[in-house]
Enzyme design. Structure first.
Site, mmCIF file in Angstrom:
data_model
loop_
_atom_site.group_PDB
_atom_site.id
_atom_site.type_symbol
_atom_site.label_atom_id
_atom_site.label_comp_id
_atom_site.label_asym_id
_atom_site.label_seq_id
_atom_site.Cartn_x
_atom_site.Cartn_y
_atom_site.Cartn_z
ATOM 1 N N ASN A 486 -34.517 -38.026 8.780
ATOM 2 C CA ASN A 486 -35.018 -39.182 7.949
ATOM 3 C C ASN A 486 -34.367 -40.304 9.133
ATOM 4 O O ASN A 486 -33.351 -40.782 9.054
ATOM 5 C CB ASN A 486 -34.323 -39.233 6.709
ATOM 6 C CG ASN A 486 -34.696 -40.675 6.134
ATOM 7 O OD1 ASN A 486 -35.257 -41.700 6.754
ATOM 8 N ND2 ASN A 486 -35.037 -40.516 4.751
ATOM 9 N N ASP A 487 -35.144 -40.956 9.920
ATOM 10 C CA ASP A 487 -34.798 -41.624 11.178
ATOM 11 C C ASP A 487 -34.260 -43.131 10.420
ATOM 12 O O ASP A 487 -33.630 -43.735 11.278
ATOM 13 C CB ASP A 487 -36.075 -42.322 11.876
ATOM 14 C CG ASP A 487 -36.508 -41.251 13.036
ATOM 15 O OD1 ASP A 487 -35.544 -40.713 13.626
ATOM 16 O OD2 ASP A 487 -37.556 -40.960 12.811
ATOM 17 N N CYS A 488 -34.188 -43.175 9.388
ATOM 18 C CA CYS A 488 -34.050 -44.691 8.708
ATOM 19 C C CYS A 488 -32.677 -44.546 7.747
ATOM 20 O O CYS A 488 -32.201 -45.485 7.251
ATOM 21 C CB CYS A 488 -35.129 -44.912 7.799
ATOM 22 S SG CYS A 488 -36.493 -45.374 8.759
ATOM 23 N N ASN A 490 -29.262 -44.313 8.446
ATOM 24 C CA ASN A 490 -28.362 -44.753 9.301
ATOM 25 C C ASN A 490 -27.172 -45.140 8.852
ATOM 26 O O ASN A 490 -26.851 -46.120 8.614
ATOM 27 C CB ASN A 490 -28.861 -46.059 10.432
ATOM 28 C CG ASN A 490 -30.623 -45.832 10.525
ATOM 29 O OD1 ASN A 490 -31.354 -46.776 10.042
ATOM 30 N ND2 ASN A 490 -30.959 -44.959 11.076
ATOM 31 N N GLN A 503 -31.722 -47.591 14.996
ATOM 32 C CA GLN A 503 -31.789 -46.306 15.488
ATOM 33 C C GLN A 503 -30.606 -46.058 16.743
ATOM 34 O O GLN A 503 -29.981 -45.242 17.007
ATOM 35 C CB GLN A 503 -32.923 -45.824 16.016
ATOM 36 C CG GLN A 503 -33.489 -45.038 14.835
ATOM 37 C CD GLN A 503 -34.506 -46.074 13.826
ATOM 38 O OE1 GLN A 503 -35.200 -46.558 14.553
ATOM 39 N NE2 GLN A 503 -34.681 -45.781 12.695
#
Ligand code: BGC
Ligand code: NOJ
Length: 814
Positions: A486-488, A490, A503
């Protein structure tokens, strides 16, 4: 509401209304030269790299939508009326508009005022060019005096620079026109060795190469001056915006048909043979002329088109199924497999939603894409694996993306996505199971593309695993780094400055926030590496991987079980994410899927509980949402996930790639009905009837469907280039239909809906064709196998000895 229909026989989707909710696109090309083309001829082409070697321009997010493409205008010279048979850009009131998107080709045609016109666009195999085969037929009573104008707008190669660096680019454009062929050669005078060409089979009445002369000042593609007045200007581009437009005059008697061919392509010359004569600035056309001539000849085009169709028949022929469900059949046999190949070819680089500028080949993405395509292109899969391995760092970490043209890691995004390296293990495993090519493990592969750093691919895999073990957090779970799948999510970003990248901004030391998703992925990967070591007789190594998996599993059970589901993460304060304790984001889909796929919670009922929680809390009629409740405000410590309005993208959208993980988990637990129900919810073909709600193409998966919390619940976005393609293919073919490659042979272990009487399948595996029939004799998923009439133990069909080419497998279920 529908905008067309499936023609399964011809493996085409037929669009009968041009104003689809979004451009419904297709891809041309399968190796180096690619293009995307919409149902109204919009789109663009590029050579290998959509950012660095763009051939034609396209303006994303423009109005009207989808303007810029491969256009052909027809003008009635008697009345002055003109139109585009593909509807755009003139958007005339056409009759009988039809677009057929097929495998590697698109045909668009219509009738207007008695003139039937159709263009078939495709890229011949092994060529760096595209063909527009244009056919005109006069359906009028009397003869027709027509003018045909072609039109493309050239990109000055680097698509990003092209769209931003106007102080330079308005001065550099250069073309040549020779024998009716338009050559685009911007920057050829200096460091480029490549140029584009645009040829036509007919004698020209004229041409244009300067956009604003062709269009006329302040005009758009919908009413170019040249077309309106019926005559080209023979303009030569010097700077500004080079275009290619041919003008051909045609007179047709009633019922007469005429074919006109256009060829648009890319060509490279050796450095020392760029110019002819050598001391001139004129392109040396010796090697390109025969190529152009070959494809302006109709016979060669027909042969090339047949070869393209055979190519796709062969690829799709590797797995064909016949089940009681038309949507399953259509997706498995045609569209899902096709989409897997497109994602294999292009990763996330160029679609209607991906501009081809920002993202090269994604490390995580491409490893997953391989899972759905390796059976079709094992040799190319091997090359891809070695390329991916070469962008790994010596730490075992990986560049998150690399540019396809150069193979170099993309510094803008860098490294530090802590799930990345583990995906390499999954792709190599898929390759090994498919091919049995153990030698790949001994291939020397460099790190970070640096010469003299070679180590075996197997060593790379070991480092992938070690990378996680070297980065464990306070609970013994993997540190998340910049983000995991899940790139988001963070957890180390804490960005309070608008415009900062979620990112790549890191404000925390990253030593606390942990990911349960990576823990699940790690257990799965470690078990797979154990099996590899065992097959190679490396008992000590096998034991150490298995120990590592067991330790991680224990950490998950001790610290990541929330009572009724698996936690998602621990944040930088050591607080739970994805827990009943949270106000928002109480349960996430990813760890439920991955922990169960890794075998965690299978013995003690936890997996059952987790899947029940998914069904009760996350499942919707449009698919399973990522988490719930959606975040209703921005949380500094969670990052981009909470930047999206509720229900969109990573903030509780239906992120389709994760749904097959749950389908697989359901299949592992033997729940065929539930697995297939989830499959159907996001199956684009099954959603065709609600195309007005869904919005995207009904023949391919989209990355996201707006979730329950969104005002537009059910609306899809980001079609085509998504890990959804590969994972759905794996879920339906390997886990629901249960036809699974293993090291020891082809496994047949279906977990299908209870009301299916069975199904048939043909699978080519390691050169042998397996004809499989599955018949349900009772409830449950127990399998009894008969191979060539002989009952066998277990559910793995061993590879036949000798040169037996075909094996008949009968499976009785229940
Ligand atoms: C998107 C993600 C994507 C990431 C990296 C985010 O804005 O929502 O889906 O993976 O950017 O490009
Ligand atoms: C899209 C990216 O391509 C993929 O790698 C990522 O896992 C998902 N977004 C989820 O954030």
């Amino acid at each position: 509401m529908r905008y067309g229909y499936f023609d399964d026989e011809r493996r085409e989707y037929v669009i009968t209304q041009p104003d689809t909710p979004l451009p419904w696109i297709n891809y041309l090309g399968c190796q180096d030269y690619f293009g995307l083309i919409s149902n109204t001829a919009g789109g663009y082409s590029f050579y290998r790299d959509a950012r660095l070697r763009r051939i034609t321009r396209y303006r994303y997010n423009n109005v009207p939508l989808d303007c810029g493409g491969r256009y052909i205008y027809v003008r009635d010279n008697d009345t002055g009326a003109f139109w585009s048979p593909s509807w755009q850009p003139t958007r005339s009131d056409l009759e009988a508009y039809v677009c057929r998107h097929g495998l590697g080709y698109t045909t668009i045609g219509s009738t207007y005022k008695g003139i039937e016109a159709q263009a078939r666009y495709f890229v011949p195999l092994h060529e760096n060019l595209e063909i527009w085969q244009f056919t005109l037929t006069n359906r009028r009573q009397g003869s027709a005096d027509l003018s045909i104008f072609s039109a493309v707008e050239f990109c000055l190669w680097d698509a990003e620079d092209d769209a931003t660096n106007f102080q330079r680019n308005f001065n550099t454009g250069e073309v040549e026109v020779e024998d009716g062929v338009i050559y685009h050669k911007t920057e050829y005078r200096e460091r480029r060795r490549h140029f584009a060409f645009f040829g036509c089979s007919e004698e020209l009445a004229g041409f244009d190469t300067q956009r604003d002369v062709f269009l006329g000042p302040y005009r758009g593609w919908d009413n170019p001056t040249a077309v309106e007045r019926g005559r080209s200007f023979n303009s030569m581009a010097h700077g500004w915006a080079p275009v290619g437009s041919h003008h051909v005059k045609v007179t047709l008697k009633p019922t007469e048909t005429r074919d006109i061919i256009f060829v648009l392509g890319y060509h490279e010359n050796p450095e020392e043979k760029k110019f002819d004569p050598p001391d001139s600035q004129t392109i040396n056309k010796q090697t390109v002329k025969p190529v152009i001539a070959r494809y302006l000849d109709e016979t060669n085009i027909d042969t090339a088109f047949e070869a393209l169709c055979d190519y796709w028949d062969d690829l799709l022929g590797i797995l064909q199924v016949e089940t009681p469900d038309v949507h399953t059949n259509r997706m498995v046999n045609i569209w899902n497999a096709y989409q897997c190949m497109v994602t294999f070819n292009l990763s996330r680089s160029a679609s209607f939603f991906e501009s081809g500028i920002g993202r090269g080949i994604g490390f995580r993405d491409s490893n997953q894409d391989l899972l759905g395509s390796v059976h079709m292109v094992p040799r190319r899969g091997r090359e891809r694996i070695l390329d991916l391995g070469a962008t790994q760092l010596e730490t075992g970490g990986a560049y998150h993306q690399f540019q396809p043209l150069t193979g170099r890691g993309n510094d803008r995004i860098g490294t530090g996505f802590n799930d990345d390296p583990l995906w390499l293990i999954l792709s190599v495993v898929a390759y090994l199971k498919e091919t049995g090519d153990w030698a790949i493990l001994d291939e020397p592969v460099v790190y970070e593309n640096q010469p003299r750093t070679e180590q075996s691919l197997y060593e790379h895999l070991q480092r992938s695993l070690r990378y996680t073990l070297d980065r464990l957090g306070p609970h013994g779970l993997p540190l998340i780094g910049r983000a995991d799948w899940n790139d988001c999510l963070n957890l180390n970003t804490f960005s309070d400055t608008s415009g900062e990248s979620f990112q790549t901004t890191t404000t925390k030391d990253g030593m606390i926030a942990e990911s349960v998703f990576i823990a699940g992925l790690f257990v799965l990967a470690a078990k797979e590496l154990t099996a590899i070591a065992q097959w190679r007789g490396l008992e000590d190594e096998a034991r150490s991987y298995l120990d590592a998996a067991a330790k991680m599993e224990a950490a998950v059970l001790d610290h990541a079980w929330d009572g009724a589901w698996f936690l998602r993460a621990y944040d930088d304060f050591g607080r739970k994410v994805g827990s009943q304790e949270c106000e928002e984001g109480q349960i996430f889909i990813e760890p439920q899927g991955f922990c169960i796929m890794a075998g965690i919670g299978l013995q003690d009922g936890l997996a059952e509980k987790a899947l029940l929680a998914v069904k009760e809390r996350l499942a919707t009629p449009h698919g399973i949402i990522l988490h719930q409740p959606a975040y209703t405000r921005y949380y500094l410590h969670l990052g981009e996930i909470s930047s999206y309005p509720p229900g969109y993208k990573e903030n509780a959208g239906i992120f389709c790639q994760t749904n097959p993980w749950i389908m697989i988990a359901e299949a592992i637990l033997g729940h065929g009905d539930q697995a297939h129900d989830y499959y159907t919810c996001i199956n684009p073909s099954a959603r065709e009837a609600i195309s007005d709600v869904h919005g995207c193409e009904p023949y391919v998966h989209a990355q996201m469907i707006a979730g329950r919390a969104a005002p537009t619940h059910g609306e899809a976005k980001n079609s085509w280039l998504t890990g959804t393609a590969a994972w759905n293919y794996v879920a339906i073919t390997q886990w629901i239909l249960g036809i699974r490659p293993t090291y020891g042979g082809l496994q047949v272990a279906p977990v299908i809906p209870s009301d299916w009487p069975g199904f048939e399948a043909t699978r080519v595996f390691r050169g042998v064709t397996y004809r499989i029939s599955v018949e349900r004799a009772g409830e449950g998923n127990a399998v009894s196998l008969t191979v060539d009439g002989q009952p066998i133990e277990g559910n793995i069909v061993p590879s036949p000895q000798g040169d037996q080419a075909e094996v008949v497998v009968e499976a009785i279920l229940g």
